[in-house]
Design a protein around this motif. Sequence first.
Motif, PDB file in Angstrom:
ATOM      1  N   LEU A  85      41.287  42.845  62.771  1.00 48.25           N
ATOM      2  CA  LEU A  85      40.055  43.141  63.504  1.00 48.25           C
ATOM      3  C   LEU A  85      38.847  42.402  62.924  1.00 48.25           C
ATOM      4  N   LEU A  86      38.969  41.942  61.673  1.00 52.47           N
ATOM      5  CA  LEU A  86      37.894  41.162  61.050  1.00 52.47           C
ATOM      6  C   LEU A  86      37.961  39.726  61.574  1.00 52.47           C
ATOM      7  N   ALA A  87      36.808  39.106  61.717  1.00 53.59           N
ATOM      8  CA  ALA A  87      36.764  37.707  62.142  1.00 53.59           C
ATOM      9  C   ALA A  87      37.451  36.834  61.096  1.00 53.59           C
ATOM     10  N   ASP A  88      38.081  35.751  61.545  1.00 54.46           N
ATOM     11  CA  ASP A  88      38.801  34.868  60.626  1.00 54.46           C
ATOM     12  C   ASP A  88      37.896  34.286  59.547  1.00 54.46           C
ATOM     13  N   ASP A  89      36.626  34.125  59.853  1.00 56.41           N
ATOM     14  CA  ASP A  89      35.696  33.536  58.886  1.00 56.41           C
ATOM     15  C   ASP A  89      34.841  34.594  58.172  1.00 56.41           C
ATOM     16  N   HIS A  90      35.294  35.840  58.176  1.00 62.74           N
ATOM     17  CA  HIS A  90      34.532  36.904  57.507  1.00 62.74           C
ATOM     18  C   HIS A  90      34.459  36.602  56.010  1.00 62.74           C
ATOM     19  N   ASP A  91      33.328  36.891  55.401  1.00 63.03           N
ATOM     20  CA  ASP A  91      33.125  36.546  53.996  1.00 63.03           C
ATOM     21  C   ASP A  91      34.037  37.314  53.026  1.00 63.03           C
ATOM     22  N   CYS A  92      34.599  38.431  53.431  1.00 59.72           N
ATOM     23  CA  CYS A  92      35.462  39.195  52.520  1.00 59.72           C
ATOM     24  C   CYS A  92      36.702  38.381  52.127  1.00 59.72           C
ATOM     25  N   PHE A  93      37.183  37.502  53.002  1.00 59.51           N
ATOM     26  CA  PHE A  93      38.343  36.678  52.682  1.00 59.51           C
ATOM     27  C   PHE A  93      37.996  35.645  51.616  1.00 59.51           C
ATOM     28  N   LEU A  94      36.800  35.111  51.697  1.00 62.88           N
ATOM     29  CA  LEU A  94      36.318  34.151  50.703  1.00 62.88           C
ATOM     30  C   LEU A  94      36.129  34.839  49.356  1.00 62.88           C
ATOM     31  N   TYR A  95      35.517  36.021  49.378  1.00 66.50           N
ATOM     32  CA  TYR A  95      35.325  36.777  48.144  1.00 66.50           C
ATOM     33  C   TYR A  95      36.663  37.091  47.489  1.00 66.50           C
ATOM     34  N   GLU A  96      37.645  37.447  48.302  1.00 66.53           N
ATOM     35  CA  GLU A  96      38.961  37.779  47.748  1.00 66.53           C
ATOM     36  C   GLU A  96      39.532  36.593  46.970  1.00 66.53           C
ATOM     37  N   GLU A  97      39.385  35.385  47.515  1.00 69.49           N
ATOM     38  CA  GLU A  97      39.873  34.190  46.830  1.00 69.49           C
ATOM     39  C   GLU A  97      39.152  33.985  45.492  1.00 69.49           C
ATOM     40  N   LEU A  98      37.861  34.239  45.474  1.00 75.10           N
ATOM     41  CA  LEU A  98      37.102  34.127  44.223  1.00 75.10           C
ATOM     42  C   LEU A  98      37.552  35.184  43.212  1.00 75.10           C
ATOM     43  N   PHE A  99      37.747  36.406  43.697  1.00 76.52           N
ATOM     44  CA  PHE A  99      38.094  37.510  42.809  1.00 76.52           C
ATOM     45  C   PHE A  99      39.482  37.343  42.197  1.00 76.52           C
ATOM     46  N   LYS A 100      40.380  36.641  42.863  1.00 78.84           N
ATOM     47  CA  LYS A 100      41.712  36.407  42.310  1.00 78.84           C
ATOM     48  C   LYS A 100      41.651  35.583  41.028  1.00 78.84           C
ATOM     49  N   GLN A 101      40.574  34.823  40.866  1.00 75.34           N
ATOM     50  CA  GLN A 101      40.450  33.918  39.727  1.00 75.34           C
ATOM     51  C   GLN A 101      39.679  34.524  38.550  1.00 75.34           C
ATOM     52  N   ILE A 102      39.207  35.741  38.685  1.00 81.83           N
ATOM     53  CA  ILE A 102      38.462  36.386  37.598  1.00 81.83           C
ATOM     54  C   ILE A 102      39.419  36.775  36.482  1.00 81.83           C
ATOM     55  N   ASP A 103      39.039  36.472  35.268  1.00 81.84           N
ATOM     56  CA  ASP A 103      39.845  36.813  34.089  1.00 81.84           C
ATOM     57  C   ASP A 103      39.492  38.226  33.631  1.00 81.84           C
ATOM     58  N   THR A 104      40.430  39.150  33.735  1.00 82.31           N
ATOM     59  CA  THR A 104      40.189  40.548  33.363  1.00 82.31           C
ATOM     60  C   THR A 104      41.001  40.974  32.145  1.00 82.31           C
TER      61      THR A 104
END
Length: 145
Positions: free
Chosen positions: A26-45
């Motif tokens: 239901l979210l648009a393909d270009d919704h910013d949450c998808f971009l954020y998810e890609e960034l968050f995958k790279q965070i070192d925790t």
Amino acid sequence: MNVPPFKESPIEANQHLLFPSNLFDLLADDHDCFLYEELFKQIDTTAVEQQYSHLGQRAYHPRLIVSLLIYAYSHGVFSSRDIQRRCQQDLAFMYIAQMQCPDFRVLSDFRKNNITFFHDCFRQTVRLALELKLASLGHISLDPA
């Protein structure tokens, strides 16, 4: 024949679907949450993960909490109670939280107990966004309190 002046809805609101659909379609393909998810995958925790014990109740993954906090902050949502509410009502927040809904106390305690780590993760996210040319650095500030 008495015909009503409006169209009848072909969809029953409480009708079950034969095949389950992906809610996030239901979210648009270009919704910013998808971009954020890609960034968050790279965070070192790894630094904060070492603080957790394998005993007791399973905790939310630190990456999930940090991702949720950063996403909320970047959308002007700072209250832990508001973030919890958004995880229950906002589809983009549900996506970032992976359909989990941390309690406002969990969010608040994590923020208080790991403030240095949180700031580091925020810096990592900004640095990654700049490297990928997804952001330009204007004015970004964090309140230390």
